[in-house]
Scaffold this active site. Structure first.
Site, PDB file in Angstrom:
ATOM      1  N   SER A 499       0.851  -1.182   0.000  1.00 49.26           N
ATOM      2  CA  SER A 499       0.000   0.000   0.000  1.00 49.26           C
ATOM      3  C   SER A 499       0.897   1.246   0.000  1.00 49.26           C
ATOM      4  O   SER A 499       1.680   1.420  -0.918  1.00 49.26           O
ATOM      5  CB  SER A 499      -0.963  -0.036   1.185  1.00 49.26           C
ATOM      6  OG  SER A 499      -2.010   0.881   1.025  1.00 49.26           O
ATOM      7  N   ASP A 586      -8.485  -5.074  -6.253  1.00 48.59           N
ATOM      8  CA  ASP A 586      -8.177  -4.087  -5.208  1.00 48.59           C
ATOM      9  C   ASP A 586      -9.036  -2.831  -5.393  1.00 48.59           C
ATOM     10  O   ASP A 586      -8.921  -2.137  -6.401  1.00 48.59           O
ATOM     11  CB  ASP A 586      -6.701  -3.717  -5.298  1.00 48.59           C
ATOM     12  CG  ASP A 586      -6.200  -2.929  -4.101  1.00 48.59           C
ATOM     13  OD1 ASP A 586      -7.033  -2.323  -3.401  1.00 48.59           O
ATOM     14  OD2 ASP A 586      -4.987  -2.921  -3.880  1.00 48.59           O
ATOM     15  N   HIS A 618      -6.740  -5.781  -1.797  1.00 49.42           N
ATOM     16  CA  HIS A 618      -5.667  -4.948  -1.248  1.00 49.42           C
ATOM     17  C   HIS A 618      -4.814  -5.794  -0.308  1.00 49.42           C
ATOM     18  O   HIS A 618      -4.931  -5.734   0.914  1.00 49.42           O
ATOM     19  CB  HIS A 618      -6.270  -3.756  -0.524  1.00 49.42           C
ATOM     20  CG  HIS A 618      -5.302  -2.637  -0.294  1.00 49.42           C
ATOM     21  ND1 HIS A 618      -4.668  -1.984  -1.328  1.00 49.42           N
ATOM     22  CD2 HIS A 618      -4.848  -2.051   0.847  1.00 49.42           C
ATOM     23  CE1 HIS A 618      -3.874  -1.038  -0.836  1.00 49.42           C
ATOM     24  NE2 HIS A 618      -3.967  -1.069   0.479  1.00 49.42           N
TER      25      HIS A 618
END
Length: 674
Positions: A499, A586, A618
């Site tokens: 991320s 995602d 994600h």
């Protein structure tokens, strides 16, 4: 329902030893810990006591997928399965207030459209309690008085906002309580009445309004701007409705816990830390009264408020089994579940009998790691170039630091492991990634760079407008610290993260192309323009915070900043090896973020290895997928830094991994010739 259960819903992861890829690598005399033991399913996890104390629930594998199990509290080893998920693991669950059902959320393929499910403990019947498509549930309130109902928010009418419904747990009926046209937060009392709602402000802060008969008042009772947006919010009412707890940093730097007298409005500090934000603690399961708070700077410590649990916390601390967390309490408060984390051994969960002052071990989460060569973690305070203190965590390969002072006898290769968020923090404790990488021969350093939360609002706000700049400088300063301390050498440092950590990896290889030897990017954004255009609609309430802290795409200056801070802008500068992992579904960091930088690198004939998982979002929730990517990552790192690696073997074939580009750059990824 405990506050822990609420947070769980709101929040809302073998074989014989194999030869080493690099016998001469650091720590090569230490037995290799197989990936499956570190990243496969735990044997048992997330134990919870039912409120009435009659049941214990767990999450543990059933046919290879994490499912819910339940056992009588008097016979904890007589567990039976309650669910039969075949693909997507259940990762969290909580009890209904009446102890009749286990409730859990799950999505499909990582799309984060989390729906709420209930399973009847007596019959095993399972039901979708929010049976909608493309909808994300939000738990708003539970009750000690009304145990067969919950308040939930669902965004099936308008994906941006959650309408509040009363959910009858017996019948499954949903009754609309509050149609939401722009409110982002809700607080209910023990009568399941809405008492407070919040609305985003133009300055990216929030206004909180009292609610009477489900109608918000016109004048805000609490207001704050961007600086306080990460540190100030109501936590909940006591059962009698007379006290409202807040975490609040208004007029101060670090958030403290306040108790507000509802009748007079008076705010009283009930918990504060000299070095960290205080954001939660232990609340009595029946009264909701605060009994202890969490002081978490380098390590977490419970600080008692009054004497109700003081002796219990002292008893648990005296066991010397590692840092502990109280994870579940019965309504009678006679039994607790307590998890101990010794770091150098797998975590274990115990039943604590408060009256008898006894601890009974219920399970070890990963018994296959008992006796494995796990290593300690060293909290560090590192100074940035402009004087900030960066709370960091260093793990060293076994045998590299015989005296345990956090400094190896000789420099070793290092992986800088960057956390996501970026409005989150790294912490102390057993960390599978740290243990894995240290076992492969690397020092591992995790840094709470500016913008991280938990260390005061000025530290968080110091990251505003600093993506790819001072936030990245902090990471470089931490690497320089490690080099000067003799932990590693300047030419043997990799950067890795997911991320925001993936963004930091891409920034490292594009904006500082000579600093790192290689990088591993997991679901990291490469183009900040497209990142902000594709954020999920249910993030509408916090969209302005992104704009204020990252760059405003509605202004010329903001758009220029987003271009300047996007790794994609500098893709042609990449000169070091790069591995990218991405979930196709995602919703936060769209697959296009990885596609774009891979395409840019291909256009310039720059090598890259790119792996996509079609059934993930994600991050990689399915263990076979997580193991597969880590198989690629450790062999990638071995080629870059010279550490050890368990061969890829059949890990990729056992997963859904699609190696889109660059299989030839990582040992074991390319198919062998027939």
């Amino acid at each position: 329902m405990t506050r822990t259960a609420k947070l769980l819903l709101l929040a809302t992861a073998a074989g014989a030893a194999v030869p080493l890829a690099a016998q001469s690598a650091p720590g090569s005399a230490v037995p290799l810990i197989e990936r499956a033991k570190l990243f496969g399913n735990p044997t048992r996890a997330a134990g919870r006591l039912s409120p009435d104390g009659k049941w214990l629930s767990y999450i543990q594998p059933r046919d290879g997928v994490m499912n819910l199990w339940v056992a009588p509290a008097s016979a904890p080893n007589e567990a039976r399965p309650l669910t039969a998920e075949k693909v997507r693991p259940i990762r969290n669950a909580f009890w209904s207030p009446d102890s009749k059902q286990l409730l859990f959320i799950n999505d499909k393929g990582g799309d984060e459209n989390f729906l709420l499910y209930g399973v009847d403990v007596a019959t095993g019947a399972q039901r979708a309690l929010t049976p909608f498509e493309k909808t994300r549930v939000q738990l708003i309130g539970g009750s000690q008085k009304i145990k067969d109902k919950l308040l939930v928010g669902v965004n099936n009418r308008d994906p941006r906002w959650h309408d509040v419904h009363l959910l009858d747990l017996t019948t499954g009926k949903l009754t609309l309580v509050f149609q939401n046209d722009g409110y982002s937060g809700f607080v209910a009392d023990d009568d399941l009445r809405l008492r407070l709602v919040s609305k985003p402000r133009p300055d990216a802060g929030s206004d909180w309004f009292r609610v009477t008969n489900n109608v918000p008042e016109k004048t805000a009772v609490v207001s704050y701007g961007l600086d306080d947006s990460q540190t100030t919010a109501p936590l909940g009412f006591t059962t009698d409705g007379k006290t409202l707890y807040w975490t609040d940093a208004r007029g101060r730097d670090r958030a403290a816990l306040f108790a507000q007298d509802v009748a007079t409005g008076k705010m009283t500090v009930v918990g504060e830390s000299a070095r960290a934000d205080v954001s939660g603690g232990l609340f009595h399961p029946r009264t909701g009264a605060l009994e202890a708070y969490s002081d978490y700077y380098l390590r977490n410590d419970y600080v008692p408020v009054g004497d109700s649990v003081r002796a219990d916390l002292a008893f648990l601390k005296a066991q010397n089994k590692g840092d502990f967390a109280v994870t579940s309490r019965t309504e009678a408060d006679d039994k607790w579940l307590v998890s101990f984390d010794p770091v150098t051994a797998p975590a274990a969960t115990y039943l604590y009998d408060r009256r008898a002052k006894t601890l009974t071990q219920l399970y070890v989460s990963r018994p296959e790691l008992v006796g494995a060569p796990l290593v300690g973690m060293h909290p560090q305070e590192i100074k940035s170039r402009d004087g900030l203190t960066l709370v960091s965590y260093l793990t060293l390969p076994k045998g590299a630091d015989p005296d345990g002072d956090g400094k190896p006898n000789a420099a070793v290769p290092m992986v800088l492991l960057v956390h996501g968020g970026p409005w989150a923090r790294d912490g102390f404790g057993y960390n599978s990634a740290h243990q894995w990488l240290a076992n492969r021969g690397y020092a591992v350093l995790s840094v709470n760079f500016r913008a991280s939360t938990g260390f005061g609002k000025s530290f968080t706000s110091a990251g505003d407008g600093q993506w790819g700049r001072k936030m990245h400088d902090d990471l470089i300063d931490a690497v320089d610290w490690a080099v000067k301390r003799g932990v590693t050498t300047k030419d043997k440092v990799a950067i890795m993260g997911g991320s925001y950590g993936g963004y930091a990896t891409l920034a490292g290889l594009t904006m500082t192309p000579d600093t790192f030897a290689c990088g591993v990017d997991i679901v990291g954004p490469s183009n900040l323009h497209t990142l902000l255009k594709t954020i999920p609609p249910y993030w509408e309430a916090v969209k302005l915070q992104f704009y204020k802290r990252m760059g405003d795409p509605t202004t010329d200056a903001g758009r220029a900043m987003l271009t300047e801070r996007s790794p994609l802008t500098y893709a042609d500068k990449i000169k070091k090896p790069l591995l990218i992992g991405q979930g196709a579904n995602d919703p936060r960091v769209n697959v296009a973020e990885s596609d774009q930088i891979v395409a840019a690198m291909k256009a310039k004939n720059i090598p890259v290895t790119y792996i996509v998982f079609p059934d993930e979002g994600h991050g990689f929730a399915r263990p076979t997928n997580n193991i597969a990517f880590n198989a690629a990552a450790e062999n990638f790192l071995a080629g870059c830094l010279g550490g050890r690696a368990e061969p890829v073997g059949g890990a990729i074939a056992a997963s859904t991994a699609q190696v889109k580009e660059g299989a030839q750059h990582v040992a074991g990824l390319a198919p062998t010739a027939q």
